[in-house]
Design an enzyme around this catalytic site. Structure first.
Site, PDB file in Angstrom:
ATOM      1  N   HIS A 547       0.812  -1.215   0.000  1.00  0.00           N
ATOM      2  CA  HIS A 547       0.000   0.000   0.000  1.00  0.00           C
ATOM      3  C   HIS A 547       0.849   1.272   0.000  1.00  0.00           C
ATOM      4  CE1 HIS A 547       1.181  -0.133   4.167  1.00  0.00           C
ATOM      5  NE2 HIS A 547       0.667   1.067   4.356  1.00  0.00           N
ATOM      6  N   HIS A 562       1.877   6.989  -0.236  1.00  0.00           N
ATOM      7  CA  HIS A 562       1.096   6.124   0.649  1.00  0.00           C
ATOM      8  C   HIS A 562      -0.363   6.124   0.190  1.00  0.00           C
ATOM      9  CE1 HIS A 562      -0.818   4.655   4.346  1.00  0.00           C
ATOM     10  NE2 HIS A 562       0.371   4.310   4.791  1.00  0.00           N
TER      11      HIS A 562
END
Length: 642
Positions: A547, A562
């Site tokens: 992620h 992110h």
């Protein structure tokens, strides 16, 4: 890296690790349970009964003392493994080397050393002690290294559950199969049946077969498993020998689960180790033990397969509580089985049924203590922390071996004894030790778990998230990314990494990013599901949950991209990575993909956050935002770095 290649490597690691656990637990079962049966019933068959009893007691004392002394060095074995750096990784050299040496040593221990037991008993005891401590130390290196591989093979809790489940399937089959094959192999190779217990020749054949299997599967682990290199596995501080005990004792959750498991494994090992004695000397049905072990093996195989689903649906904590409750009920039934083979078998199976589940709960909690300790103490000590569980199993085995020697002597269960020769008094002593003592120890373990163990899956996900937000600090002072000592020439164009609506980083609902503690940057509410490289540079940090990604531009500018808020808790579900650490990418190259639906189902915010994480190696630079809000695509320049 493609999903297909990643999946293939992951599966090959799981399978190899499972076979390694199979051989590993066959060896452990032979050592912890059946070696003492050989010692008490066959090793001193050429000695007089009085001398045999004394030598059996001496062997019991030697084993207990050596194993307890060896416990003190186990943490240092883990620390040594942590400091091992080879092209094969930290762990595999010790898994293979320890597995082979301990296999050779145990085969020798299943002999009378050419008649030394009766020709020169004192010399035999000295040689035995040397061989045993050699075997035990190298087995410790193998054991600690093997189970320490879990956090290296898998990082997030869900994948760890799967890896550990594969391993526990193998270990359950191996641990139970050794009980199934022990008497058939012993009797097949024995020259004399000796009332169904066999002779020394048969016991050596049994030891040789199990030892060879353990050695071969250790080599398989070395060849086919794959350690995952990850930024979060980089220690910010090495642990010296002098700091070893401090690291362990200051990790409060490690101490909590360790104390819980100490009482549990001592009680369970004692009861399990007395099982063959029970069938041989109480029921008088030694041959039935093979059937008993086979049933346990089949049921244990299916039980462990359900662990990931059970842990996900009910939580590890509930699995532990339910499992221990079932085991305590089984002990009560077992204690009142009398001479009934059917009742004793039912109780024994019920007692064995939840054991793989408890083991996995404990193993996963100890494994999660790696990140807990890393966040709390600044140390990442995989081998050191994972050495605790084998250490505790050895303690339980040492205590069980000592108690078995004393109990078998007190109950009259030594060379030449049969079920018919055991007195009611001897039977009572045996049953009190086999049932009452383990029950008390397991109850203490149950209370300790409820009162002290607080580290669960949710807290571990939070810890991993916190660690990932400090990824850039591991770049300080390393040689992997050379220091940029000259200022940037001109400006570096920074493109939007994803299509969507641009917004200030201070507006996001993640405090670490919004507060600026991770550095200046921006956020994008995405309208596409692809993350692209915003500039040309090197991938310096990948995360197992896929992620996020850390990059350094060709001019030394570090940036963290992110996807989503608290998406680490999704443990990789819905995220796909197309890059590897160390890979060079060009502007616009595809880095990650994510699923809008998966993030929505998890109840998470999908905002993509970008932070320029300055560190000691990055050059001096300033960010000039070309726009703060509005629609952007991956072809739009968002800011420039000067």
């Amino acid at each position: 890296m493609s999903n297909e290649n990643t999946s293939a490597k992951t599966m090959s690691s799981r399978i190899a690790y499972s076979f390694g656990a199979f051989g590993h637990d066959m060896f452990y079962g032979m050592l912890s349970t059946y070696f003492m049966m050989f010692v008490t019933g066959h090793l001193f068959s050429h000695n007089s009964p009085a001398e045999a009893a004394k030598l059996v007691s001496a062997i019991g004392v030697i084993i207990m003392v050596l194993r307890i002394v060896e416990l003190l060095i186990d943490p240092y074995i883990g620390n040594t493994i942590d400091k091992t750096n080879t092209k094969w990784g930290h762990f595999k050299p010790w898994v293979v080397g320890g597995g082979i040496i301990s296999a050779v040593a145990i085969m020798i221990l299943f002999t009378d050393l050419g008649g030394l037991t009766y020709k020169n008993p004192l010399l035999y005891l000295i040689v035995f002690a040397i061989l045993y401590i050699t075997m035990d130390i190298f087995y410790s290196f193998n054991d600690v290294a093997f189970w320490s591989m879990v956090p290296a093979i898998a990082f997030d809790s869900e994948e760890r559950d799967k890896v550990a489940t594969f391993a526990r399937v193998g270990s359950t089959v191996g641990g139970q199969l050794v009980g199934v094959i022990v008497m058939p192999i012993v009797l097949y190779f024995s020259l004399s049946a000796n009332g169904g217990t066999g002779d020394s020749r048969g016991w050596f054949a049994f030891a040789a077969i199990v030892a060879i299997i353990a050695a071969v599967t250790s080599v398989g682990v070395g060849i086919f498993t794959h350690e995952k290199q990850n930024e979060l596995r980089e220690n910010k501080e090495n642990t010296s020998f002098g700091q070893v005990l401090g690291v362990l004792f200051h990790n409060d959750q490690l101490m909590a689960i360790a104390l819980t498991y100490l009482f549990y494994t001592t009680g369970v090992t004692l009861l399990n180790s007395l099982g063959l004695y029970y069938f041989t000397y109480i029921l008088g049905k030694a041959a039935m033990y093979t059937t008993f072990a086979a049933i346990n093996g089949v049921i244990g195989f299916f039980t462990v397969m359900f662990f990931p689903a059970l842990a996900k649906k009910f939580s590890r904590r509930k699995v532990f509580i339910t499992s221990v409750s079932i085991m305590l009920l089984a002990v009560i039934i077992y204690a009142f089985a009398g001479k009934s083979v059917a009742v004793a078998t039912t109780a024994g199976v019920l007692f064995a049924l939840p054991q793989p589940l408890v083991f996995l709960v404990v193993l996963m909690t100890i494994t999660d203590c790696v990140e807990y300790g890393q966040l709390k103490l600044g140390h990442r000590d995989e081998g050191l922390i994972l050495s605790v569980r084998p250490l505790l199993d050895k303690f339980g085995g040492a205590v069980a071996n000592g108690v078995i020697v004393v109990t078998s002597a007190a109950a009259g269960m030594i060379s030449g004894a049969t079920a018919a020769s055991i007195t009611p008094h001897g039977s009572l002593i045996f049953k009190l030790v086999m049932f009452l003592v383990p029950a008390i120890l397991i109850i203490i373990s149950f209370i300790l778990y409820l009162k002290t163990v607080k580290l669960d899956e949710k807290r571990h996900a939070e810890i991993v998230d916190e660690l990932e937000k400090t990824w850039h600090k591991t770049l300080d002072g390393t040689d992997e990314h050379p220091v940029i000592e000259t200022p940037l020439d001109g400006a570096v164009a920074f493109m939007a990494p994803v299509d969507g609506q641009l917004e200030p980083l201070s507006d996001v609902a993640d405090h670490a990013f919004a507060s600026g503690s991770l550095g200046d940057g921006f956020a994008i509410k995405p309208t596409s599901n692809e993350i692209h490289a915003p500039f040309a540079g090197k991938i310096v940090a990948t995360f197992p949950t896929n992620h996020a990604v850390g990059m350094v531009s060709d001019n030394g500018i570090p940036v963290l991209i992110h996807v989503g808020i608290n998406t680490v808790e999704m443990q990789g579900t819905g995220f796909t990575s197309f890059i590897e650490k160390g890979q060079h990418v060009e502007t616009g190259d595809l880095l990650l993909e994510f699923s809008f639906n998966a993030i929505k189902r998890a109840g998470k915010d999908n905002t993509v956050m970008v932070a320029f994480t300055k560190n000691a190696q990055s050059p001096e630079f300033e960010l000039h935002h070309l726009k703060d809000t509005g629609s952007v695509t991956i072809n739009d320049q968002v800011l420039e770095v000067k």
